[in-house]
Write an enzyme that holds these catalytic residues in place. Structure first.
Site, PDB file in Angstrom:
ATOM      1  N   THR A   1       2.983  -2.391   4.182  1.00 21.71           N
ATOM      2  CA  THR A   1       3.097  -0.944   4.001  1.00 21.71           C
ATOM      3  C   THR A   1       4.299  -0.608   3.128  1.00 21.71           C
ATOM      4  OG1 THR A   1       4.562  -0.668   5.912  1.00 21.71           O
ATOM      5  CG2 THR A   1       2.186  -0.453   6.295  1.00 21.71           C
ATOM      6  N   ASP A   2       4.202   0.551   2.470  1.00 21.99           N
ATOM      7  CA  ASP A   2       5.431   1.176   2.005  1.00 21.99           C
ATOM      8  C   ASP A   2       6.190   1.614   3.257  1.00 21.99           C
ATOM      9  OD1 ASP A   2       7.417   2.307   0.450  1.00 21.99           O
ATOM     10  OD2 ASP A   2       6.017   3.342  -0.875  1.00 21.99           O
ATOM     11  N   TRP A   3       7.488   1.831   3.101  1.00 25.08           N
ATOM     12  CA  TRP A   3       8.358   2.054   4.262  1.00 25.08           C
ATOM     13  C   TRP A   3       8.009   3.380   4.951  1.00 25.08           C
ATOM     14  CZ3 TRP A   3       8.476  -2.260   2.321  1.00 25.08           C
ATOM     15  CH2 TRP A   3       9.438  -3.232   2.591  1.00 25.08           C
TER      16      TRP A   3
ATOM     17  N   GLY B   1       4.897   3.914   5.851  1.00 23.83           N
ATOM     18  CA  GLY B   1       3.579   4.243   5.344  1.00 23.83           C
ATOM     19  C   GLY B   1       2.457   3.956   6.322  1.00 23.83           C
TER      20      GLY B   1
ATOM     21  N   CYS C   1       0.843  -1.191   0.000  1.00 20.80           N
ATOM     22  CA  CYS C   1       0.000   0.000   0.000  1.00 20.80           C
ATOM     23  C   CYS C   1       0.880   1.244   0.000  1.00 20.80           C
ATOM     24  CB  CYS C   1      -0.961  -0.014   1.182  1.00 20.80           C
ATOM     25  SG  CYS C   1      -0.202  -0.302   2.796  1.00 20.80           S
TER      26      CYS C   1
END
Length: 884
Positions: free
Chosen positions: A305-307, A309, A272
């Site tokens: 998650t994106d890092w 995020g 995401c």
């Protein structure tokens, strides 16, 4: 203790999911709360800003081809303790282990932590790896086989390095605006071209025994303001990330389309994105994750998650997030929304056990689905250094050991990289057969910084964050380290010297006098120019990830003008991350040929030489439109915040009308249209045939029924003493652990407000059977969407004198007043000998002919006339037929 973030972090956004906003308010969804709304005209429903909540988070069932993986995962997860389950879901922290992301291990069962590693073009931040052509080049090939082969080759390199999850491929950004910084990581602004190549890449990666991670889900269409913290570094004072406000029709018919293809292809993880979607963060947006992805598309893998995020603990867990990376709230903070906080949330009942179990099942099922139980090997590299010895825990500087075994994983991939590079080179102009060259030209001159070496070396700029030398790779986390970079200057020089010819080059774009002198001597002048872009954490020449404009970089336009004013046989080669403005180059008589070569990777020079000198007959097609003016695209980026200190708002008011669809609607003639590309031979199109298979009167049955109740696996002890930090475990600073620092939950949570049933969104803890969505039914959506309704064939004849490859393209006019003039629906790359013919065959599915019905929340074929077209580009369509 430093390993336990205050539990208040977990509940800071606890109520937010119940007020998540999105513009999809035209019909009631099960378990969703809506404001008063009526069904709007689709054309007027685009300015969306409200995301309706949808709970509970659907639990995986092992649907489709996932049954065996789920059975194995269920057996594994049933053995786990609470803290072991939390370990699976939570990253250990930035620079906490050797990969860019790792979750916690389960030593008791011999399960090492999973290694999640960039990038979508190769294994990032290591050595002895390949650098593959970018996704935009794969799109330009219009070749399913090459997309699969590239995925398989990349996956094998990840596998041999010990990486479990390859963070790619990319379908977000799709390419809404041509200046988008990371468009090159993806494929094309056309959802069908992207969806097909996205799915092929996923299957290729996973065939090598590595989990593919489709990203970035969803609406991540620009780098500006994707994170408020990043924006602050550029001087922007905003409270939250940008919100991509997308209506229901546009979401389904454009941005969600390729993700449906990937889910149907079996993608085992999805990342995401940083941005908000309709004013709810993508990684805690229950409508995006629970309703669309896990409900409608019946997605069985896990969401990561994106890092950095993640923005809430309980909120994101209940909204459908399964894994957080890198685990800490901010890099190297030592605090986490999950970790120990998730342990507390399960113990106090805020997050039900079935939700945590579902997270774990999805993660472990992905592991088994791609065969990691047979393919996994120890991690043999370190993402933070290429040194042989160093710290296992890089940031904490603990555990000095062997960290990089320098394993060479390249195999014979250079041949494939070279092939894709030439197969993706688009011939835009070729006056009087100026190409191919013979290599025996009297005097060959090469011009341009883009032809030569980076003076700092191919990896001299971190994450390729500069535009020095030839553009073989753009910048950001989507990059990888070059083992070498074959420049055009080197490849062309080798070509000329092998024929005992004359070759000279100037790679300084601003050496005006010398350029004029050399151009006056040349019988053929080859000018190399580029336009770069990348991820938002790097700025190059004032471009904050996204491009500021669509012009050439480093004085490229002046260079072309200076050379072509003197040499009447000037060939222009463009390396760019996306569309750019070509001015009058298409009509300039001294510019005899133009080629677009994209971002071709390590074999850049050899690939372009193969095309220039005729070893490869170009067959690529433009994966985007080259328009005459920036405003012709009908969309643009948001460069200045527009909501005060609040979240910047981007209304996708253009709906589905991006790229060629926008120019078609405005009746604007492009310089070179989507799907355009020349060959050294010629082709004719004839004999269009349409065979009815099921036809439009075939039955489409909305999915009905209910899910089984949510299962749980194992039991959770209520004895908080079981969750204290183990006495036999050495504490690593800043590492994220699942353990508590107190036997009293309120003390362990470091907050008196650690969540209860009054704090959570309505229905989010409900484990009872849930109604199935009408557009669901299998991974990718209702299986009947993929029924073949018609089969189309056409005859393609090579009317020239040499063998060549052509890409016939099938477009459809859906006929409605709010539909684009035409939309791409299929294509096939054919290799045809001179004087011979080949048959183009394309299926038309129910999905291809359908529109999204916002009221029924399902796909439907409208009553408007459907017309099909077949041709060589979106503006050259000689064959047509009306579907009965």
């Amino acid at each position: 203790m430093m390993w336990l973030a205050p539990f208040a972090l977990l509940v800071t956004s606890l109520v937010h999911p119940s007020s998540q906003q999105d513009g999809n308010t035209t019909a009631p969804f099960p378990n969703a709360t809506y404001p008063n709304a009526t069904s709007p005209n689709p054309a007027a429903a685009v300015n969306a800003s409200f995301s309706p909540p949808y709970y509970p988070a659907p639990w995986g069932t092992g649907a489709g081809e996932w049954a065996s993986a789920y059975a194995k995962a269920q057996a594994f997860v049933s053995q786990l303790t609470l803290t072991e389950k939390v370990n699976l879901t939570t990253g250990v922290g930035w620079e906490g282990e050797r990969c860019v992301g790792q979750n916690g291990a389960i030593p008791r069962l011999g399960f090492r932590s999973m290694c999640l590693q960039d990038s979508p073009v190769g294994v990032r931040d290591t050595d002895y790896n390949s650098v593959f052509p970018a996704g935009v080049n794969v799109a330009a090939t219009f070749d399913r086989g090459l997309a699969y082969a590239r995925g398989q080759a990349m996956g094998s390199e990840h596998q041999m390095k010990g990486s479990d999850v390859q963070l790619g491929p990319v379908a977000g950004p799709l390419g809404r605006a041509p200046e988008g910084g990371r468009n090159w990581e993806g494929f094309s602004p056309d959802p069908v071209l992207t969806g097909i190549q996205f799915a092929q890449t996923v299957q290729g990666i996973q065939s090598a025994g590595v989990i593919a991670c489709g990203k970035h889900y969803i609406g991540n269409e620009q780098e500006h303001f994707r994170q408020s913290t990043e924006a602050a570094g550029y001087g922007y004072n905003i409270s939250d990330a940008v919100s991509a406000n997308i209506d229901d029709v546009t979401m389904h018919e454009l941005y969600l389309w390729p993700f449906a293809d990937a889910v149907r292809a079996g993608v085992a993880s999805i990342m995401c994105s940083y941005n908000q979607v309709n004013n709810s963060y993508a990684c805690q947006n229950s409508h995006m994750l629970n309703y669309l992805l896990k409900g409608e598309l019946d997605y069985q893998g896990f969401v990561v998650t994106d890092w950095q995020g993640q923005h809430s603990g309980v909120g994101s867990a209940l909204a459908g997030l399964d894994m957080t990376m890198p685990g800490d709230t901010l890099f190297n903070s030592g605090q986490s929304y999950w970790g120990a906080n998730l342990t507390v949330a399960v113990l106090n009942g805020t997050v039900p056990q079935w939700r945590l179990d579902d997270m774990c099942i999805r993660i472990i099922a992905a592991w088994y689905y791609v065969g990691r139980d047979n393919a996994s090997i120890p991690i043999n590299f370190d993402a933070w250094t290429t040194d042989t010895y160093g710290y296992q825990h890089f940031f904490a500087k603990e555990g000095y050991t062997l960290i990089n075994e320098h394993v060479d994983v390249r195999q014979e991939h250079a041949d494939l990289i070279r092939q894709i590079g030439s197969a993706s080179t688009v011939l835009l102009k070729n006056t009087n057969n100026a190409l191919p060259l013979t290599g025996k030209e009297k005097f060959t001159a090469v011009f341009g910084d883009d032809a030569g070496d980076n003076p700092y070396g191919p990896n001299g700029c971190p994450d390729r964050g500069c535009d020095n030398g030839t553009l073989g790779m753009a910048w950001g986390s989507g990059s990888a380290n070059f083992p070498y970079l074959v420049t055009p200057e080197t490849a062309i020089q080798n070509e000329i010297l092998s024929n005992n010819g004359v070759f000279q080059s100037i790679t300084n774009n601003f050496a005006g006098m010398q350029i004029q002198q050399l151009a006056s001597q040349a019988s053929v002048a080859i000018v190399f120019v580029n336009a770069d872009s990348g991820e938002g954490y790097i700025t190059v020449d004032g471009n904050e990830g996204d491009r500021n404009n669509l012009t050439l970089w480093d004085g490229g336009d002046v260079l072309i003008q200076n050379v072509s004013a003197i040499c009447n046989n000037t060939i222009v080669v463009i390396h760019s991350t996306g569309p750019l403005l070509l001015g009058n180059y298409s009509t300039n008589p001294n510019i005899t040929a133009i080629l677009w070569a994209g971002i071709p990777g390590e074999q850049s020079g050899n690939s372009i030489a193969d095309v220039l000198y005729g070893r490869v007959n170009p067959g690529a097609k433009l994966p985007f439109t080259l328009a005459g003016a920036r405003e012709d695209y009908g969309t643009d980026l948001l460069y200045i915040p527009n909501n005060g200190k609040g979240a910047p708002q981007i209304a996708f008011t253009e709906g589905v009308f991006i790229d060629y669809r926008a120019l078609d609607r405005a009746n604007v003639t492009p310089i070179y249209e989507f799907g355009y590309g020349l060959s050294y031979t010629t082709f004719s199109y004839s004999n269009l045939q349409v065979k009815t298979v099921l036809g439009m009167n075939g039955t489409y049955t909305p999915t009905t029924g209910s899910t089984p109740p949510a299962p749980t696996y194992g039991t959770v002890s209520n004895n908080t003493a079981d969750y204290q930090f183990p006495s036999n475990l050495t504490y690593v600073p800043y590492y994220i652990y699942p353990y508590l620092n107190s036997t009293t939950l309120s003390t362990a949570a470091n907050s008196s407000d650690y969540g209860d049933n009054s704090d959570v969104p309505l229905n989010s803890q409900n484990s009872s059977s849930q109604p199935l969505l009408p557009a669901s039914g299998a991974p990718g959506g209702n299986p009947e969407l993929y029924d073949v309704l018609y089969e189309v064939t056409a005859t393609i004849t090579n009317t020239g004198s040499i063998a060549g490859e052509e890409v016939p393209q099938l477009y459809i006019s859906l006929g409605g007043p709010y539909d684009p003039n035409i939309v791409l629906r299929n294509f096939e790359r054919l290799s045809i000998q001179p004087g011979m013919s080949a048959t183009f065959t394309a299926d038309i599915t129910r999905r291809d002919l359908s529109n999204w019905d916002t009221v029924a929340q399902n796909w439907a074929i409208s009553s408007y006339t459907k017309t099909i077209y077949v041709g060589s580009s979106s503006r050259k369509l000689p064959l047509s037929a009306t579907l009965s």
